[in-house]
Every structure is written in structure tokens, then in C-alpha cells.
Design a protein around this motif. Structure first.
Motif, PDB file in Angstrom:
ATOM      1  N   LYS A  46      -7.090   1.712   6.300  1.00 33.99           N
ATOM      2  CA  LYS A  46      -6.904   2.070   4.879  1.00 33.99           C
ATOM      3  C   LYS A  46      -6.016   1.334   4.263  1.00 33.99           C
ATOM      4  CE  LYS A  46      -6.219   6.882   3.247  1.00 33.99           C
ATOM      5  NZ  LYS A  46      -5.630   8.066   3.648  1.00 33.99           N
ATOM      6  N   TRP A  97      -0.080   3.830   0.985  1.00 27.74           N
ATOM      7  CA  TRP A  97      -0.229   4.562   2.283  1.00 27.74           C
ATOM      8  C   TRP A  97       0.416   3.829   3.610  1.00 27.74           C
ATOM      9  CZ3 TRP A  97      -2.471   8.916   1.450  1.00 27.74           C
ATOM     10  CH2 TRP A  97      -3.224   8.980   0.279  1.00 27.74           C
ATOM     11  N   GLU A 127      -7.376  -2.008   3.277  1.00 31.05           N
ATOM     12  CA  GLU A 127      -8.380  -2.204   2.153  1.00 31.05           C
ATOM     13  C   GLU A 127      -7.647  -1.811   0.791  1.00 31.05           C
ATOM     14  OE1 GLU A 127     -11.184  -2.779   2.335  1.00 31.05           O
ATOM     15  OE2 GLU A 127     -11.078  -2.901   4.259  1.00 31.05           O
ATOM     16  N   ASP A 128      -6.392  -1.134   1.048  1.00 32.45           N
ATOM     17  CA  ASP A 128      -5.406  -1.231  -0.290  1.00 32.45           C
ATOM     18  C   ASP A 128      -4.844  -2.311  -0.545  1.00 32.45           C
ATOM     19  OD1 ASP A 128      -4.968   1.299  -1.670  1.00 32.45           O
ATOM     20  OD2 ASP A 128      -2.841   1.622  -0.801  1.00 32.45           O
ATOM     21  N   SER A 148       0.834  -1.140  -0.047  1.00 33.32           N
ATOM     22  CA  SER A 148       0.061   0.085   0.107  1.00 33.32           C
ATOM     23  C   SER A 148       0.726   1.291  -0.072  1.00 33.32           C
ATOM     24  CB  SER A 148      -0.858  -0.062   1.219  1.00 33.32           C
ATOM     25  OG  SER A 148      -1.471   1.233   1.333  1.00 33.32           O
TER      26      SER A 148
END
Lengths: 345, 502
Positions: B176, B143, B179-180, B141
Motif C-alpha cells: 500500500k 499510511w 503504491e502511495d 505515504s
């Protein structure tokens, strides 16, 4: 106790200001250039070749500064130094490392150490019947070697420990010039992890460079001793199992040697190998240094050989430039070749 | 066979640790699984054990070479021999021979770079991959704090391998990031097994210190009376070295520095000395800890603030694996966030470096197909670090970029860098906010991972009234005796087992 300063001091004395201090640095580093190799032979410094591969330029320069400060050396020309009379007296009171044999052993010294340390760790864990531990050596070749030699050991597994113990003690007991502690405290065994070089130096209250020299010296002692009496040290001899020991030529020069033996000229070899002629000439100088009875008459006629040697002797120098100035008919290559063949002190 | 008996037979354990059984059952039921298990709870077992049940081969993608080597070695110690690690440690000959007999291995570990090589991919395509494992999945990810561009291509690779059953493993991932991970792998859904990231036996303590010098003194004071062993984390090698020598000089304890600047053998020795109790304290950079299985670490002190909460959690998670009370202390001085910001920026090429590089590239002849060739001399001339250069290479050599113009590429890289720096800075400020917060430390860390603290622990954190004296050692650290051990005795100790008469 062995120290690095007297060793460097001795090297400078041998060079007699004919080379810069960096030729000593390259020597200790074991630089594979024909200049360094030739210097090692010409100035009889072969035993120090490659004994300190991890020495940094900065540390080396600091040591030179320290010698200067102690007034053991004085500057003669740029980056060149001569040994003072104080320095000379230092050399008489500081013995040089007796067993050091860099030229002969540098290629496999660290390999022998890696093998020894893994062998001891594995043996110790066998003795204590421990199967789960982290090997301190990661080198795959060393692991392959270990697998192979463990099969060759004729004794029961649990007894190998005491056999190695007695062989090591036997081996070290004879030597008064070395301190086995330098090596032994670095060894790892069952639930007992060996020291790093820095920790060992601290434990023994030694300066790190002196420690390193002492450690290599101890290893060279061990190598020589075991090699000479392989019947007495049956287990320890396994350290040399499948070890390429007598490879004095660089890899590239071996190829040149093969072509030369097939009768190719230097120019042809250079073209064929896509190398400069000067590189091939470097290889020839290496042959002159390393191969007994290597004939150089094809490259320098006898008469010129004699002249070069006379000038070198009369002016007590091995500096190419000085010889060349007095003998314009000789090329640098020819001078180097003759000095390499006959010029060692 | 029951899972427990497989566990006992192959690994010698009697019971599973938290989360392991759920993950394994989910995998064996044929469900794609995302497992978030805290560090030190045996994540590897989640793919090791299914290998004894599933028919085909297990492919494990692991981002860090050293981590991969550790995993392989640890697994081999359980007696499993059918393992191969395909990474840059292999010589070409070794790699070719491994690829030739690839079907004889049950577990194939591979680095993401290797998966970019078409020849290797096609060889793996010939195998039957029954489980596709993505270790350290948060690296997928952007993020995530440890984003690796190679990792973002794993979805594509998974497709090429015929969408095998997939297990994604991570220790720390915010919602987050989770999900990525699922989206990047090209999956609609994954069964999520999330055990709490809370470690109830580790207490938090944050202390404000006026300046650097005071910090050093405070560490010396703490180490002198805290129960040991412990780890002190630093962001700089030099600070770690300094502290280790101070601790030894002042005869506080046996300490050593550990960082990436040491040679490999010394690193192994120091790590093992710590594990076997020859050292009380390690002064380390973040290079230390991976693969270190030591149960009884009693304290983790942070001399510098880590770059994100995820790393902090991972580092303090090395304490108290035995379940006994342990303490995580973070020392903060005003302005401490500057160092991580510098480090974050240093990991990425600067705008000036990028502009310089593209100016130079414009002067050079492009390859026949219009692509660029990155010469290593440009790396040196431009002062790119290893890690910075890898980012550039990733972009220049990526298949998507092959057709794009150099101007476009330049802009893309710059945007990427800006975005990464922004993410990293916001992570650092998140960390700083946590340090400055006046609410319960445990609750706010859990909150970051969208978890709710269910059971309040008595020894929680400084905000909940924790007293550091609870972690005082009742033993006095034995004064370093300068006993002169003889080399012969040492040698006898390791080679002669006097108890060996049975």
C-alpha cells in the motif's frame, strides 16, 4: 580532592548574607547580568564565575540542603544563609581550587577542551596511520581551527604524537594540586574512545559535581601553564591560536562603550540603541568593574563618592538599600558605580 | 567502465551487496526506480555510484537531520569532497555561500523544509539535476508509520525541477505504501527493486512475561549468558537508564544507556565505545542505531514493544550484519501496548489543544492577507511539544490553507489528527497480533510485506521450536578487573605507537 560544597560554602561566606543563594547559582552558571558580574567583583568571587554552566537549579538547591544538613550554614533571612563556625573550620581544611580562574577563562574553557580533544584524536590516528574514524567533536569552528594549525606544526606527522605526549606530561608533572586523570581519561584516540563525564566520575569514584569542578580546574591549570610558558609548550600553545581571550565586556556593552567614547550622553545612547536607561547604566557599572581608570566623576561627584565609600565601610555592607537609606542624595546607580569602582574586597 | 570497476575505484569494495547492482543498473538505464532494500545493505551506494556516471547533479532529499549528517560524513570518508548538505545546521552566511557556488557540488543533500523556500528552489532549478533521490521514501505515504507532511509535497517539487530521473529508497514499505510513494511522486510507474526483507541469520523469539519486575530480572538473566554485544531497546529513557545501571551494578557486563536526553558529545562517545567494543550492551531508545555500522551485534532485546512492525524490523536489522547467527528477543507483558499508544497520541496535538489554540487565534489580529500568525508564546501556553507544534505550523502555513477560514482549518487539523491516531493504533495492534500469534514469526512478518518465505531456515523462531540456548556465549564474560590504569599509560597508549618502527 576538590569539592563543590566548600566552594559554595566559601561563596556564601563572602556574600555574608547580603545576597540570596541564587546569586551564587548565577555566579557559577556565569549569568551575563550586570548584577551577577558586579557581585563577582564586589565579593571577590571572580574566579568562580561561569565555572559550572550546566549546573541545574535543582542540583544547586540539593547542595544547599546538604550544607544545611551538615550544619555548615544556617538561615539568616529568606534564601540567605550565614556560615556556621563548623562551616568556617571546614573552609580552613578544604583548600579552594588554586588554579580556578572563571572570570578570565570561562569564555573559552570549553572551546579549549573541544580543541584539545579533537587535536589528540586526530594526532593519535595519524600516529597509527588510520584515516577512517568518526570525529568526536562536531563543532565546525573547531574543525576549521584544526585544519589551520595542522599546517603550522613543523614536525613530521608521525612524530606529533610523541611531541604532544611529552608536552602534556611535562605540563602535568609540575602540578601537585591537580589530578590529570580527570582530563586524560576523557580523551579519545585510535580505537580507544574517551569516557563521558559521568563515566569518568564513576571510574575515579567521584561525585559528578565534584568531578566537574575538578575537570574545569584541571583545564584552567592547563590554560594558565601553557599561556605562561608558550615557548616550552610549542604544540600545546596552538590551542590558543586565534582565540579571543580578553573579551571581558558583554557584546551589548561593547556597543555602548563605543558610543560613550564618541561623547554621547547616557540618555542619547539609550534612545539611539532603543534600550532602557537602566540597561545603559548597567553597562557603565560593567565598565567601572572592568576598565582600569574608567572615570566615574561625570556621574558621581567626588564628595559623594567619598560619602558612599565611608558608609559602606562603616556599616560593613555593600547592600545598596542600606547605603541608600543613609544617603538619600545618592541614586542607586551612583552607589553601584562607586562600589563597582572601589568596592572590591 | 564496468560497474564493478567503478565500485572498486571509488569505494574500494570488490562486489555489490544484494540489490545494489539491480538498482544502479536500472537508474543508469534511465528508469525511475523504487528500491526497497533492508537496513544495513548500503542503500546510499545506489545514488552515490551513479554520480560517477551521470553528467548532472544528484539531489538527495533526506528527512532526518542526523541521518543526513551521517550520510554526508560517511560519504566524505570515501574521499568525495563535492558534497553539500543544505539544512538548518548551516548559518545564513554558510547557506548563502553554498547556494552561490551550488554548481560546484556534485551531490546536494537537502531537507524537505529547505525545499519549501522559493529562493532555494529557483536556485536548484538553475542546475541540471540528473537524479532526484528520495531517501526514506515511506515518509511520503500517509499510511507509512513515519508520515511527514513536507514529504507529501515532493511530487510538486519534482515537477518544478522538470521531472528528473527519480530514485525512491526505503527499507520497509508495505505494498500500500509503495503504491502511495509512486502516486505522490507524480509517476505512473517505477521499476521496483525489492530484495527480501528476510534476514535468515536473525532468529525471532517472543516471550511472555507476567510483569515489569520479572521483565527486568529476565533481561539480567538473558544478558548474563547470551553472546554479546547486544542492544536492548526501551520506549522510555528512564527504563533504559535503570537497566543500564542494574547491569553495571550486578557486574553482568559493561553497559550504558543511550537516548535523546544526552548531550551530543556523550551520544557520540557512547556510540563509538560500543563500536570499538568498550561496551558490551547499549540500553537504548529508538534514538540509537541510525548510522551505527557495527557488524557483530549478536542480540537485540525489546523490553518494550515498538510502535509498528516496520520499526521492529529496522531495529532488529542492526543485528548480525556479519551474517553470523543472531537473535531478536521481544519480551511482552499484558498491557504493554498502552505505552506505544500513549506515545503515538503524544506525538500529535490533542483535540483540546487544537480547540484552545483556535479560540486564542480568534482573539488575535490576523495578518493583512487574512492569514494567521503563530506566536511561539502560544506554543508554550498551549503546552505543545516541538513535534506537535510542527504539525500545526505545517497546516497553518501551507499554501493550500492560505485561503481557507479558521473554522475549516480547525476541522482539517482535527481530522488529520484523528486519522493519524487511527493509523498508528492499527499499527500497534498489528504488532500486538504478531506477538500473540502462534504461527511462524518469520512467515507472518514476510506476509505483512506481501512476501512469501521461500527458504525455511533451521533456526527460525520460538514457534518453530527455536531454543535460546543456541545463542549462549561459550566465553565467560571476563569479570570486571579493577586494574588501575595510570593516566600516563593511557596517554602513552593513544599517542605513542610503539609498533611504529617500520
Amino acid at each position: 580532592m576538590l569539592q563543590i560544597e566548600p566552594i559554595i560554602l566559601y561563596c556564601l561566606k563572602q556574600l555574608d548574607s547580603e545576597r540570596t543563594i541564587y546569586s551564587v547559582y548565577h555566579l557559577l552558571n556565569g549569568k551575563k547580568s550586570s548584577q551577577t558580574i558586579q557581585d563577582a567583583h564586589l565579593y571577590s568571587l571572580k574566579k568562580f564565575f561561569g565555572i559550572y554552566e550546566s549546573l541545574t537549579r535543582e542540583s544547586f538547591e540539593e547542595i544547599i540542603q546538604s550544607l544545611l544538613k551538615k550544619k555548615w550554614i544556617y538561615p539568616s533571612r529568606e534564601q540567605r544563609f550565614l556560615v556556621t563556625s563548623l562551616g568556617k573550620s571546614v573552609l580552613t581544611t578544604h583548600p579552594l581550587p588554586y588554579f580556578m580562574n572563571g572570570w578570565k577563562y570561562h569564555l573559552f574553557t570549553s572551546q579549549v577542551w573541544e580543541r584539545l580533544s579533537l587535536f589528540i584524536q586526530v594526532t593519535s590516528n595519524l600516529v597509527y596511520q588510520e584515516a577512517r574514524y568518526v570525529p568526536i567533536q562536531k563543532n565546525k569552528d573547531v574543525h576549521k581551527w584544526l585544519k589551520a594549525v595542522l599546517k603550522e606544526v613543523q614536525a613530521p606527522r608521525k612524530e606529533v604524537g610523541s611531541l604532544v605526549f611529552f608536552e602534556l606530561v611535562d605540563c602535568f608533572n609540575d602540578a601537585t594540586e591537580i589530578d590529570p586523570s580527570l582530563l586524560v581519561f576523557r580523551l579519545t584516540g585510535f580505537q580507544q574512545i574517551g569516557l563521558t563525564p559521568m563515566q569518568a566520575a564513576q571510574k575515579l569514584h567521584m561525585e559528578i559535581h565534584d568531578y566537574h569542578i575538578g575537570f574545569i580546574h584541571t583545564l584552567h591549570y592547563l590554560i594558565q601553564k601553557i599561556n605562561c610558558q608558550s615557548n616550552r609548550f610549542r604544540i600545546l600553545s596552538l590551542l590558543f591560536h586565534d582565540l579571543q581571550q580578553d573579551n571581558e565586556l558583554t557584546h551589548s556593552s561593547q556597543k555602548t562603550w563605543a558610543l560613550l567614547k564618541q561623547g554621547y550622553s547616557l540618555d542619547m545612547i539609550a534612545t539611539y540603541r532603543h534600550l532602557k536607561l537602566s540597561t545603559i547604566e548597567d553597562h557603565l557599572v560593567e565598565f567601572a568593574l572592568n576598565i582600569d581608570n574608567f572615570p566615574i566623576d561625570d556621574y558621581v561627584d567626588k564628595e559623594l563618592q567619598t560619602k558612599i565609600l565611608e558608609i559602606s565601610r562603616d556599616s560593613a555592607t555593600r547592600q545598596l538599600k542600606i547605603i541608600r537609606e543613609k544617603l538619600k542624595t545618592a541614586t542607586y546607580f551612583q552607589i553601584r558605580l562607586v562600589l563597582a569602582k572601589y568596592g572590591g574586597r | 567502465m564496468e560497474l564493478e570497476s567503478i565500485l572498486e575505484k571509488h569505494f574500494g569494495y570488490h562486489s555489490f551487496k544484494t540489490g545494489q547492482k539491480e538498482v544502479i543498473s536500472s537508474i543508469l538505464a534511465g528508469q525511475h526506480t523504487l528500491a526497497m532494500l533492508p537496513t544495513g545493505t548500503g542503500k546510499s551506494l545506489c545514488y552515490q555510484l551513479p554520480g560517477y556516471v551521470l553528467k548532472g547533479q544528484i539531489l538527495i532529499i533526506s528527512p532526518l537531520l542526523s541521518l543526513m549528517q551521517d550520510q554526508v560524513e560517511q560519504f566524505k570518508r570515501f574521499g568525495e569532497k563535492r558534497i553539500i548538505a543544505l539544512n538548518s545546521f548551516l548559518s545564513v552566511a554558510e547557506r548563502n555561500s553554498a547556494l552561490r557556488q551550488l554548481s560546484s557540488y556534485k551531490y546536494i543533500f537537502i531537507s524537505p523544509e529547505m525545499l519549501q523556500i522559493p529562493f532555494i528552489i529557483s536556485r536548484i532549478q538553475e542546475m541540471t539535476i540528473s537524479l532526484f533521490v528520495v531517501d526514506e521514501a515511506h515518509c511520503i505515504s500517509q499510511w507509512g508509520y513515519d508520515f511527514r507532511p513536507d514529504y507529501s509535497k515532493l511530487g510538486e517539487i519534482r515537477k518544478k525541477l522538470g521531472n528528473p530521473l527519480t530514485l525512491a529508497l526505503t527499507a520497509t514499505a508495505t505494498s500500500k505504501v509503495r503504491e502511495d510513494i509512486i502516486a505522490s511522486l507524480g509517476l505512473e510507474e517505477m521499476i521496483k527493486v525489492e530484495s527480501t526483507i528476510d534476514r535468515p541469520n536473525i532468529a525471532y523469539y517472543v516471550e511472555q512475561i507476567t510483569d515489569y519486575h520479572d521483565k527486568q530480572n529476565r533481561v539480567i538473566d538473558l544478558v548474563s549468558w547470551l553472546q554479546k554485544p547486544g542492544i536492548i531497546y526501551f520506549s522510555s529513557k528512564k527504563a533504559a537508564e535503570q537497566m543500564a545501571s542494574l547491569l553495571v551494578e550486578k557486574e553482568i557486563c559493561q553497559a550504558m544507556a543511550y537516548h535523546g536526553g544526552l548531550d551530543q558529545t556523550s551520544r557520540i562517545l557512547i556510540q563509538q565505545q560500543f563500536i570499538y567494543g568498550q561496551l558490551d550492551v547499549i540500553c537504548a531508545t529508538s534514538a540509537f542505531g541510525m548510522g551505527v555500522n557495527k557488524e557483530n551485534i549478536r542480540f537485540i532485546i525489546h523490553f518494550h514493544m515498538p510502535m509498528q512492525i516496520e520499526s521492529y524490523l529496522q531495529e532488529i536489522g542492526r543485528a548480525g550484519r556479519d551474517g553470523l547467527p543472531s537473535i531478536a528477543i521481544l519480551l511482552y507483558s499484558p498491557g504493554d501496548e498502552q505505552l506505544p499508544i500513549q506515545l503515538a497520541e503524544g506525538e500529535l496535538p490533542s483535540m483540546q489543544q487544537i480547540d484552545w489554540l483556535f479560540n486564542r487565534l480568534a482573539d488575535e489580529q490576523p495578518l493583512m492577507d487574512g492569514r494567521f500568525k503563530l506566536n511561539n508564546h502560544l506554543k508554550e501556553l498551549g503546552g505543545f511539544s516541538e513535534i506537535q507544534w510542527r504539525i500545526i505550523e505545517d497546516f497553518v502555513y501551507s499554501p493550500q490553507q492560505q485561503t481557507s477560514s479558521s473554522d475549516y482549518l480547525q476541522v482539517t487539523i482535527k481530522e488529520f489528527v484523528k486519522k493519524r491516531i487511527a493509523i498508528k493504533k492499527s499499527n500497534i495492534f498489528r504488532m500486538k497480533k504478531w506477538v500473540e500469534s502462534t504461527s511462524c514469526r518469520r512467515e507472518s512478518i514476510l506476509d505483512y510485506f506481501t512476501e512469501i518465505l521461500s527458504d525455511k531456515v533451521p533456526s527460525c523462531c520460538d514457534q518453530c521450536g527455536l531454543q535460546l540456548s543456541e545463542y549462549k556465549s561459550n566465553k565467560k564474560t571476563p569479570v570486571l578487573t579493577a586494574e588501575e590504569e595510570k593516566w600516563k599509560d593511557y596517554l602513552a597508549k593513544i599517542l605513542l605507537n610503539s609498533g611504529l618502527t617500520k
